[in-house]
Every structure is written in C-alpha cells, then in structure tokens.
Scaffold this motif. Sequence first.
Motif, mmCIF file in Angstrom:
data_model
loop_
_atom_site.group_PDB
_atom_site.id
_atom_site.type_symbol
_atom_site.label_atom_id
_atom_site.label_comp_id
_atom_site.label_asym_id
_atom_site.label_seq_id
_atom_site.Cartn_x
_atom_site.Cartn_y
_atom_site.Cartn_z
ATOM 1 N N PHE A 173 0.909 -1.032 0.086
ATOM 2 C CA PHE A 173 -0.034 -0.036 -0.197
ATOM 3 C C PHE A 173 1.038 1.212 0.064
ATOM 4 O O PHE A 173 0.573 2.151 -0.656
ATOM 5 C CB PHE A 173 -0.912 0.027 1.256
ATOM 6 C CG PHE A 173 -1.841 1.157 1.706
ATOM 7 C CD1 PHE A 173 -2.691 1.411 0.559
ATOM 8 C CD2 PHE A 173 -1.500 2.149 2.503
ATOM 9 C CE1 PHE A 173 -3.386 2.813 0.639
ATOM 10 C CE2 PHE A 173 -2.224 3.074 2.885
ATOM 11 C CZ PHE A 173 -3.285 3.552 1.718
ATOM 12 N N ILE A 174 1.830 1.051 0.950
ATOM 13 C CA ILE A 174 2.867 2.419 0.845
ATOM 14 C C ILE A 174 3.544 2.730 -0.658
ATOM 15 O O ILE A 174 3.606 3.576 -1.036
ATOM 16 C CB ILE A 174 3.902 2.205 1.962
ATOM 17 C CG1 ILE A 174 3.210 2.266 3.455
ATOM 18 C CG2 ILE A 174 5.283 3.217 1.767
ATOM 19 C CD1 ILE A 174 4.158 1.826 4.613
ATOM 20 N N TYR A 199 4.013 12.323 1.448
ATOM 21 C CA TYR A 199 3.130 10.842 1.643
ATOM 22 C C TYR A 199 1.972 10.884 2.226
ATOM 23 O O TYR A 199 1.055 10.440 1.506
ATOM 24 C CB TYR A 199 4.573 9.890 2.112
ATOM 25 C CG TYR A 199 3.523 8.558 2.224
ATOM 26 C CD1 TYR A 199 3.382 7.827 0.985
ATOM 27 C CD2 TYR A 199 2.998 8.205 3.435
ATOM 28 C CE1 TYR A 199 2.818 6.723 0.985
ATOM 29 C CE2 TYR A 199 2.172 7.038 3.246
ATOM 30 C CZ TYR A 199 1.942 6.121 2.349
ATOM 31 O OH TYR A 199 1.398 5.056 2.246
ATOM 32 N N MET A 200 1.913 11.428 3.516
ATOM 33 C CA MET A 200 0.615 11.067 4.155
ATOM 34 C C MET A 200 -0.361 11.954 3.677
ATOM 35 O O MET A 200 -1.495 11.598 3.825
ATOM 36 C CB MET A 200 0.831 11.723 5.658
ATOM 37 C CG MET A 200 1.949 10.904 6.557
ATOM 38 S SD MET A 200 1.254 9.290 6.619
ATOM 39 C CE MET A 200 -0.161 9.386 7.474
ATOM 40 N N TYR A 224 8.951 5.994 6.698
ATOM 41 C CA TYR A 224 9.861 5.260 5.611
ATOM 42 C C TYR A 224 9.167 4.683 4.496
ATOM 43 O O TYR A 224 7.922 4.108 4.843
ATOM 44 C CB TYR A 224 10.492 4.359 6.360
ATOM 45 C CG TYR A 224 11.133 4.442 7.574
ATOM 46 C CD1 TYR A 224 12.280 5.582 7.565
ATOM 47 C CD2 TYR A 224 10.773 3.822 8.855
ATOM 48 C CE1 TYR A 224 12.795 6.016 8.975
ATOM 49 C CE2 TYR A 224 11.380 4.160 9.875
ATOM 50 C CZ TYR A 224 12.509 5.080 10.086
ATOM 51 O OH TYR A 224 13.048 5.373 11.243
ATOM 52 N N PRO A 225 9.427 4.987 3.087
ATOM 53 C CA PRO A 225 8.697 4.109 2.384
ATOM 54 C C PRO A 225 9.199 2.641 2.245
ATOM 55 O O PRO A 225 8.462 2.111 1.378
ATOM 56 C CB PRO A 225 9.526 4.807 1.041
ATOM 57 C CG PRO A 225 10.595 5.165 1.317
ATOM 58 C CD PRO A 225 10.756 5.740 2.884
ATOM 59 N N TYR A 278 14.513 0.104 5.403
ATOM 60 C CA TYR A 278 15.052 1.537 5.488
ATOM 61 C C TYR A 278 16.365 1.706 6.027
ATOM 62 O O TYR A 278 16.463 2.512 6.861
ATOM 63 C CB TYR A 278 13.809 2.283 6.303
ATOM 64 C CG TYR A 278 13.568 1.805 7.649
ATOM 65 C CD1 TYR A 278 14.322 2.121 8.985
ATOM 66 C CD2 TYR A 278 12.541 0.889 7.762
ATOM 67 C CE1 TYR A 278 14.026 1.657 10.072
ATOM 68 C CE2 TYR A 278 12.146 0.305 8.883
ATOM 69 C CZ TYR A 278 13.031 0.585 10.122
ATOM 70 O OH TYR A 278 12.485 0.402 11.199
ATOM 71 N N PRO A 279 17.440 0.738 5.613
ATOM 72 C CA PRO A 279 18.599 0.869 6.308
ATOM 73 C C PRO A 279 19.459 1.992 5.962
ATOM 74 O O PRO A 279 20.126 2.283 6.928
ATOM 75 C CB PRO A 279 19.290 -0.307 5.635
ATOM 76 C CG PRO A 279 18.745 -0.388 4.392
ATOM 77 C CD PRO A 279 17.214 -0.270 4.481
ATOM 78 N N MET A 280 19.170 3.049 5.094
ATOM 79 C CA MET A 280 19.863 4.111 4.529
ATOM 80 C C MET A 280 19.183 5.309 5.630
ATOM 81 O O MET A 280 19.581 6.209 5.460
ATOM 82 C CB MET A 280 20.022 4.432 3.202
ATOM 83 C CG MET A 280 20.369 3.558 2.302
ATOM 84 S SD MET A 280 21.829 2.870 2.809
ATOM 85 C CE MET A 280 22.811 4.497 2.406
ATOM 86 N N HIS A 281 18.329 4.853 6.489
ATOM 87 C CA HIS A 281 17.754 5.946 7.415
ATOM 88 C C HIS A 281 18.342 5.931 8.571
ATOM 89 O O HIS A 281 18.168 6.631 9.616
ATOM 90 C CB HIS A 281 16.237 5.635 7.446
ATOM 91 C CG HIS A 281 15.473 6.366 6.337
ATOM 92 N ND1 HIS A 281 15.410 5.724 5.305
ATOM 93 C CD2 HIS A 281 14.735 7.543 5.935
ATOM 94 C CE1 HIS A 281 14.638 6.253 4.394
ATOM 95 N NE2 HIS A 281 14.407 7.408 4.933
#
Length: 468
Positions: A173-174, A199-200, A224-225, A278-281
């Motif tokens: 869904f995201i 996004y929201m 996060y996406p 989301y590792p890059m966050h």
Amino acid sequence: MLWKGAVLGIIYILILSIPKRNTIIPFLVILWGLLESGVAILQKMHWLESNHHAFDVTGTFGNPGPLGGLTAVSFTLTLAGIYKAVNLNQHILIKITYAMVGLTIAAGLTLSESRAAWLGVIVAVMWSMFQIQFFPHLIHKKKYVFLSVFIITSIILCGLYSIRPQSADGRLFIWYNTVRMIADYPLWGTGSGGWLANYMYYQADFFVNHPDSIYQMLADDVIYPYNEYLLVITEHGLAGWLFLFFFFYEICKNGTVVENKYLIPSLMVFLIFCFFSYPMHLFRLQVLFICLLASLERPCNCCVSLPTRIICIPLLLVSVLSFHLYRKSFSNGTSLYSYTCYNLELLEHYAEIDKENSLKFWKQYSQIYPNSKLYLEMGERWEEKKNSTKAEECYLTSSYMVPQFLDAKYKLFQIYCVRKDTLSAIKIGNQILKQKHKKVGTKTLRIKAEILDNLNRLNKNIDSIYSR
C-alpha cells in the motif's frame, strides 16, 4: 545531517587507506554481527530488555528490522569465510571458529524474524553457488540459470509473504502511494525530503476517494517508504534513475575483480534488504554500507593519496562543530531555531518548552513530516485558542490520514455536538460505531459507548421535533 555525512566521508577515506581492507573490514563486520546476535539471544532469554515494547528481540536497535539487515550481511560474510577456509585448506580451528560464529549469527538473524534479510541471504547464496560453479552443467546455459533463479526467488517471495501477509500488504500500500507520487513528479522528483513531506497527504487522498478500502485496517503514520530505491526516484526523478543505473554499473564492474568475490554477496544482501526496509535511514547501517563499499577493490587499483587523507581534517571540523550546535540547541531554549528549523526532534522539543508558540513549531513540523498525530495535536491547540474552524480542519486531515485512529473523529463529533450540527454529529458518530479495528482496547470501548449515548439523545431530540 552535516555531522553524520562528514563522519561517513571520514570513514570511507580512512578505509580506502587500509592496505588489506578486504580482509580487515569483513572481520570487523562479522564481529559486529556476532555481538548483536549475542544481545539478541540474551533478550530472547529475558536476560536483557528489548528496545521496543512490541518485540522481544531488537538487538541494540529500536526494532528487529535493522538487526536482521546487519546479521544477514554478517552471516553472508561468515559463509564466505567458511568457504575461503575450506578452499584454502586453512587450519581446522579456523574452520570450527567460523562455523560456531556462523551458527550464533544465524540464531540472531532467525530471532530478528526479518523476511527481507533472509531473502537477501538466500539470493546471495544462490548467486555465489553459480559463480563458484556448484552447478557446472548450468554455467554455459545462462537462460536456464536465470529462469531457475527467477522461479526459486518467486517461490521464496510467496512463502515469505504468507508468513505475515498483513505486514506485506501494508508495504504494498505504501509503495502504491509512492508510485502515485512518482507519477506526479516524474522528471525532477519532489526534491530532497519531498517523500516525507508529501506521503501522508497522498495516503489521506486515497482514503478520501476510497472510504471503504480494506487498507484502512493497515494504514498508520508512515515515516519510511520501505524501499530505498523508490525513495531515490521519488525525490530525484530522472536524476535518481541515472544515479541508480551508474551505481549498479559500478558495483557490477567491481564485481569482476577477483579479490571481491567474497565481498560482493554481502553487498548484494544489503542491496536486496534496501528493497523492503529502510537501512539508509539508520546511521549505523549507513556506516555498514560505507564500509562494504570502501572494502571493494577497484579495477584500476587506485589508492588514497596524502592530499585526499588531508580532506579528513575539514570533515572532522564540520562534524564536531555541527554536532556541538545540534546538542547546544537542546539547552539554549529556542534561540537557535533559525538554524535548526528543519530538525524534527528539535521542533518537538521547542513545542514542549514554549507552549505559547507551540503552533508555530507544529506548523513548521507539518512542512517536513505531516502525520495524523501532529494534526490531532494542532487541532487541540486551535481548540485551546477557541478557533473551532481551524481545529475542525486539522481533525479532518488527521482522520483522513489514518482512519483507524478514533481520536480525531471523536474530537470532530464533540465539535459538532457543541455547534449543535446534529446531522454532521450523527454521520461521524455512525462512522465511529461501524468502524472495525485490529485491536479493541478500553479507550475504544469508552469512546463508542459515549458516542452511542449521545447519538441516542440526538435521535430522541430529532424524533421529538418531528412529532410536534
């Protein structure tokens, strides 16, 4: 961002300066994974506390996802170490040590329950088996190799999906809403930070147009996406596409270097993990990624010269000064607001210490990360200022973003009752009573009971009016 970026730059340059970096760095990453796995095992045994109320095991991270990514990379490097020890006929103690470490890290990886991490490990192992010719009869039949990998990966994906389908549907869904954003900004993207800032609103728009969607049960405030590649494309458009193309080209080019055959599978695990998480966050996983990249040998056998190392000095100064400014902002009231007005943590801090001007900080916060809880908070502040129209707008936005949360709808119901807007009150009251929930707590039951009493009273008033 400044101090973290500077630290990552320093780490990259310093690793390039290490003569045997493709041996030393994997050893350190394996040791890191071993320590995290040890913490995870102790948490599972309830000897250490988890860092998240909903999960028994998180390692030193905030939830199990990053733990899975780190242990997957470490486990892959351990498997490469085992293969290297067997292939080079190293001492039996080295082989046993690698095996024991591998089992411990595998336990940590299993406890993380990360499907994305296991998928990365499985795909990397399959790729490695073809590379080292475990299936010599297939090596010269590339189309059969790709077909086999595609079929096996598809079966694995279906199996992983069936473990927690609701979680997978939530991410789909995201991604759907993220693709809608890409369609609106295809060439130049939304700009840096644009995904979080938009996004929201896309999620709210979806529920406005699909009020009975099954995704209402899965929606939440999203930060996060859960796909780093979609994030790059969303924020940077065509430039993002080109960046990813040249990035993967560089990885593939370095993958042909013989010295990298033990490192490429671990980097592959990390890149596959980026598709679903989301590792890059997370700063620690950014460090892990930089370490893996810097460890790769280049085809040109380039080395870091002294002038390049000197760059570390200004980077270190930038890192220290920006970190000092960041920490100082917490103790200097709101005097540094103009420098730190894009930091969510500090904006939240400012709103807490300066209640009178909290709306100013929440409005700025909404420009960076709009979410349902924020709009609920802003609505309450507007109510305190006796501005029910602004409060209603905020509560409506909040209720559209995450329909599952009842607080905003309940606030709207109260506003309509005070205004004596009977039709609107009955409409939203019925929506709350009919709404399904994943979990029903005492607060939900109390709200529904109160609304039911009020609706009965309103209906009696309407009946009495028509009976006159």
